[in-house]
Design an enzyme around this catalytic site. Structure first.
Site, mmCIF file in Angstrom:
data_model
loop_
_atom_site.group_PDB
_atom_site.id
_atom_site.type_symbol
_atom_site.label_atom_id
_atom_site.label_comp_id
_atom_site.label_asym_id
_atom_site.label_seq_id
_atom_site.Cartn_x
_atom_site.Cartn_y
_atom_site.Cartn_z
ATOM 1 N N THR A 1 29.118 57.834 28.739
ATOM 2 C CA THR A 1 28.048 57.169 27.990
ATOM 3 C C THR A 1 28.282 55.662 27.887
ATOM 4 O OG1 THR A 1 29.229 57.650 25.926
ATOM 5 C CG2 THR A 1 27.526 59.219 26.612
ATOM 6 N N GLY B 1 27.824 51.958 28.212
ATOM 7 C CA GLY B 1 26.688 51.095 28.503
ATOM 8 C C GLY B 1 25.342 51.611 28.055
ATOM 9 N N THR B 2 25.317 52.680 27.263
ATOM 10 C CA THR B 2 24.017 53.227 26.846
ATOM 11 C C THR B 2 23.234 52.232 25.987
ATOM 12 O OG1 THR B 2 25.166 54.355 25.029
ATOM 13 C CG2 THR B 2 24.654 55.662 26.976
ATOM 14 N N GLY B 3 23.932 51.534 25.096
ATOM 15 C CA GLY B 3 23.225 50.583 24.234
ATOM 16 C C GLY B 3 22.646 49.415 25.009
ATOM 17 N N CYS B 4 23.431 48.853 25.916
ATOM 18 C CA CYS B 4 22.954 47.763 26.763
ATOM 19 C C CYS B 4 21.753 48.215 27.590
ATOM 20 C CB CYS B 4 24.057 47.295 27.712
ATOM 21 S SG CYS B 4 25.602 46.819 26.936
ATOM 22 N N LYS C 1 19.744 53.682 16.186
ATOM 23 C CA LYS C 1 20.203 54.756 17.057
ATOM 24 C C LYS C 1 21.174 55.669 16.312
ATOM 25 C CE LYS C 1 21.680 51.560 19.713
ATOM 26 N NZ LYS C 1 22.252 50.694 20.780
#
Length: 267
Positions: free
Chosen positions: A207, A209-212, A175
């Protein structure tokens, strides 16, 4: 409701990341979420204020009872904060879920900067978890630690992703949100080559929690029978829509709107 997704990760009391975000994403995309909680955090949009780890033996028990009864069509791992936790999770997954797609989000640092992985656990993560994964979803700081090289541009992303695949991972979704610019480029690198996913950068501080959310959305796609490329494309479309619709809660990095719907024709 199609697809069973087992999420092995930490809890976020603020609801924006971790297990809470994972459950919301899986549910929004039409699958059934199950969990094995690895840690409790006292957390809000301003950061992580405390962490209490769960006994690795109890993490094992959570995984075992879920898989032995309900089963899983995909597994997603998030915060695995110590060597004993990583080893416990890997041993249970290897024993009970061989062949089940595994999306590993190598969580190392929270959005606010709080470390979520012990420094001595990086080697164990690389040696034990990565070879079990179907795809890993590092951001650039995580990829720099895992690959041992700085990443300054898309060319550097390509080189780092190749290094990560050399560790035994079939696929890497790297990412690129930490690079500067008006667009965000993510790279999906597999044995078949490299695909770039490019989207306009959304100017927002919301933003958290975007990765989770992205990793759980990918796991949901795999659980529902999508190929990896289509699972990634749908997950990105979902996360972008959720960022754009963020409710604006909190004084820091606020949560996404996990309740958004994604037009299947958009990805």
């Amino acid at each position: 409701m199609q697809g069973r997704v087992l999420i092995i990760a930490g809890s976020d009391s603020g609801g924006g990341a971790g297990i809470q975000a994972d459950i919301k994403a899986v549910t929004a995309l039409g699958a059934f979420a199950m969990t094995a909680v690895t840690a409790l955090t006292a957390q809000n949009t301003l950061g992580v204020h405390g962490v209490v780890g769960v006994d690795p033996a109890f993490i094992r028990q959570q995984i075992a009872v879920v898989l032995d009864d309900l089963g899983a069509d995909a597994i997603k791992t998030g915060m695995l904060h110590s060597v004993p936790v990583i080893e416990a999770v890997c041993e249970e997954v290897a024993a009970r879920a061989r062949g089940v797609p595994l999306v590993a989000d190598p969580v190392m640092v929270a959005k606010g900067g709080h470390p979520l992985l012990a420094p001595d656990a990086v080697g164990t993560l690389k040696a034990r978890l990565l070879p079990l994964a179907t795809v890993i979803t590092p951001n650039l700081p995580e990829a720099e630690v895992l690959a041992g090289r700085p990443i300054r541009d898309v060319a550097g992303m390509r080189a780092a992703a190749a290094d990560l695949r050399a560790l035994g991972v079939p696929a890497v979704l790297l990412k690129g949100g930490h690079l500067d610019g008006d667009t965000v480029t993510d790279l999906l690198v597999t044995a078949g080559g490299v695909e770039e996913f490019v989207s306009p950068r959304i100017a927002t501080r919301h933003t958290h929690g975007t990765g989770c959310t992205l990793a759980s959305a990918i796991a949901t796609g795999l659980a529902q029978g999508l190929g990896l490329r289509d699972a990634v494309a749908r997950a990105r479309a979902y996360v972008l829509a959720a960022i754009a619709a963020a409710p604006g809660y909190g004084a820091g990095h606020g949560p996404l709107d996990h309740g958004v719907t994604v037009d299947p024709g958009r990805f």
